[in-house]
Design an enzyme around this catalytic site. Structure first.
Site, PDB file in Angstrom:
ATOM      1  N   ARG A  61       3.271  -6.601 -44.849  1.00 40.09           N
ATOM      2  CA  ARG A  61       2.681  -8.041 -44.559  1.00 40.09           C
ATOM      3  C   ARG A  61       2.229  -8.405 -43.237  1.00 40.09           C
ATOM      4  NH1 ARG A  61       5.621 -13.495 -45.829  1.00 40.09           N
ATOM      5  NH2 ARG A  61       3.751 -14.731 -46.399  1.00 40.09           N
ATOM      6  N   VAL A  69      -5.599 -12.819 -38.835  1.00 37.98           N
ATOM      7  CA  VAL A  69      -5.837 -14.268 -37.883  1.00 37.98           C
ATOM      8  C   VAL A  69      -6.038 -13.600 -36.479  1.00 37.98           C
ATOM      9  CG1 VAL A  69      -4.170 -15.989 -36.853  1.00 37.98           C
ATOM     10  CG2 VAL A  69      -3.962 -15.300 -39.379  1.00 37.98           C
ATOM     11  N   ASP A  73      -4.250  -7.996 -33.323  1.00 34.88           N
ATOM     12  CA  ASP A  73      -4.004  -7.985 -31.731  1.00 34.88           C
ATOM     13  C   ASP A  73      -2.726  -8.113 -31.470  1.00 34.88           C
ATOM     14  OD1 ASP A  73      -3.942 -10.447 -32.601  1.00 34.88           O
ATOM     15  OD2 ASP A  73      -4.925 -11.362 -30.872  1.00 34.88           O
ATOM     16  N   ASN A  93       4.354 -18.120 -42.605  1.00 41.09           N
ATOM     17  CA  ASN A  93       5.012 -17.120 -41.976  1.00 41.09           C
ATOM     18  C   ASN A  93       6.426 -17.194 -42.010  1.00 41.09           C
ATOM     19  OD1 ASN A  93       2.858 -15.273 -41.644  1.00 41.09           O
ATOM     20  ND2 ASN A  93       2.230 -16.133 -39.829  1.00 41.09           N
ATOM     21  N   THR A 193       3.329  -4.496 -54.528  1.00 43.54           N
ATOM     22  CA  THR A 193       4.445  -3.703 -55.508  1.00 43.54           C
ATOM     23  C   THR A 193       5.646  -3.699 -54.552  1.00 43.54           C
ATOM     24  OG1 THR A 193       4.605  -1.322 -56.348  1.00 43.54           O
ATOM     25  CG2 THR A 193       3.593  -1.606 -54.287  1.00 43.54           C
TER      26      THR A 193
END
Ligand code: HEM
Ligand SMILES: *[C@@H]1O[C@H](CO)[C@@H](O)[C@H](O)[C@H]1NC(C)=O
Ligand SMILES: *[C@@H]1O[C@H](CO)[C@@H](O)[C@H](O)[C@H]1NC(C)=O
Length: 325
Positions: A61, A69, A73, A93, A193
């Site tokens: 993730r 975003v 980087d 987040n 999953t």
């Protein structure tokens, strides 16, 4: 005259070549400069996942959230400062994103082995791949050579990361904005999953669906009852989590798609893939042929890993993934 023309042609060739080289990531990018790079990342991922398999989900993730975003980087890894709230402290987040210490540990070893060479963005791309492979997905080669960005803004997350209440057309648009197809969106969503979700990400489907109906009628009632036991209404505990694929939360298998077919997709975004005419056939195909899905997943991860990358002399190679040099 002729000489001048030849010089001009040569210059154009050199320029276009360097533009092309600059833009390309390469498999084996560190073969000469830090040959043990991918081995070190892999060994840190394996060590971490042996202790806590859920970190595999966290790293997959994290790579997605990095790439969507400001491109892949490493901007998701940067810590907030007194004057800046970074991506990782957006409510999207924090507190849900996990696995930062795995990246830190790999970076520490890489700095000891070959200082200032391996970017944090590449470490994350390798770590996501190693997590997919460790949990049962197909191992794939990761083109590398990303450089680290020097900007990380919490506010960027809201406009670039899709939310769990989106429907198919909005999800498709969100991925199209990053150069990914609807097919790749369905394929990459299969990452669900693995891992877990906080109750807050889907509790509206249980308790406040709309003004007349409290529970989402598209959610299997037995599954809804199960979720309600784990996510009590009005609970103050924001740390409550449930597995997204309760049967096998640490196994990279196609059960995500079988869950959708059984009306057990956890988020509206997941469940909507099963009812839309443009995506439902792919949901069935992936459920039916897990091997095909895994190979499509690996290819889509490589493509996602190329979004908006910095290469050549752009950006920097951070010494500490949390801090801009
Ligand atoms: C299609 C749009 C997507 C939406 C709306 C979405 C949304 C979410 C949400 C809300 C969570 C739970 C966060 C929490 O409350 O703890 C989550 C978890 C997760 N997502 Fe997605 N996601 C999407 C696509 C993806 C993609 C493309 C990937 C990777 C390729 C991915 C990988 C994961 C993983 C592995 C977790 C579990 C994290 C953990 O256990 O720490 N997601 N996602
Ligand atoms: C609420 O959802 C139900 C089931 O999908 C639907 O029949 C109803 O029209 C919705 N009500 C409102 C006010 O949107
Ligand atoms: C939540 O917290 C408030 C204030 O602390 C308290 O009054 C309320 O009873 C709590 N609710 C639950 C369900 O625990």
């Amino acid at each position: 005259m002729r000489l001048q023309r030849e010089v001009t042609i040569a210059l154009v060739v050199i320029l276009s070549l360097s533009v092309r080289l600059k833009a390309q990531l390469q498999v084996g990018f560190y073969a000469n400069t830090c040959p043990q790079a991918e081995f070190i990342v892999r060994s840190e991922v394996q060590r971490a996942l042996s202790g806590n398999a859920g970190l595999g989900a966290g790293l997959v993730r994290m790579h997605f959230h990095d790439c969507f975003v400001r491109g892949c980087d490493g901007s998701v890894l940067i810590d907030s400062t007194s004057s800046n709230t970074a991506e990782k402290d957006s409510p999207i987040n924090n507190p849900s994103l996990r696995g930062f210490e795995v990246i830190d540990n790999a970076k520490t070893r890489l700095e000891a082995a070959c200082s200032g060479v391996v970017s944090c963005a590449d470490i994350l791309a390798f770590a996501a791949r190693d997590s997919v492979a460790w949990t049962g997905g197909f191992r794939y080669q990761v083109p590398a050579g990303r450089r680290d960005g020097r900007v990380s803004l919490s506010s960027d997350t809201f406009t670039n990361l899709p939310g769990p209440s989106l429907g198919v057309s909005q999800l498709t648009q969100s991925f199209a904005n990053k150069g990914l197809t609807q097919d790749e969106m369905v394929t990459l969503s299969g990452a669900h999953t693995l891992g877990r979700s906080h109750c807050t990400s889907f509790s509206n489907r249980l308790y406040s669906f709309n003004s007349t109906v409290s529970q989402d009628p598209t959610l299997d009632p037995t599954y809804a009852a199960f979720l309600k036991r784990q996510c009590p209404q009005g609970s103050n505990d924001t740390s409550l989590v449930v597995p997204m694929d309760p049967g096998s939360p640490t196994r990279f298998d196609a059960s995500y798609y079988n869950n959708i077919i059984a009306n057990r997709g956890l988020f509206t975004s997941d469940q909507s893939l099963g009812s839309d005419s443009g995506t439902s056939s792919q949901v069935r195909a992936n459920a039916f042929n897990g091997g095909l899905w895994k190979s499509k997943f690996s290819q889509a991860m490589v493509k996602m890993g190329k979004i908006g990358v910095l290469t050549g002399s752009d950006g920097e190679i951070r010494k500490n993934c949390r801090v801009i040099n």
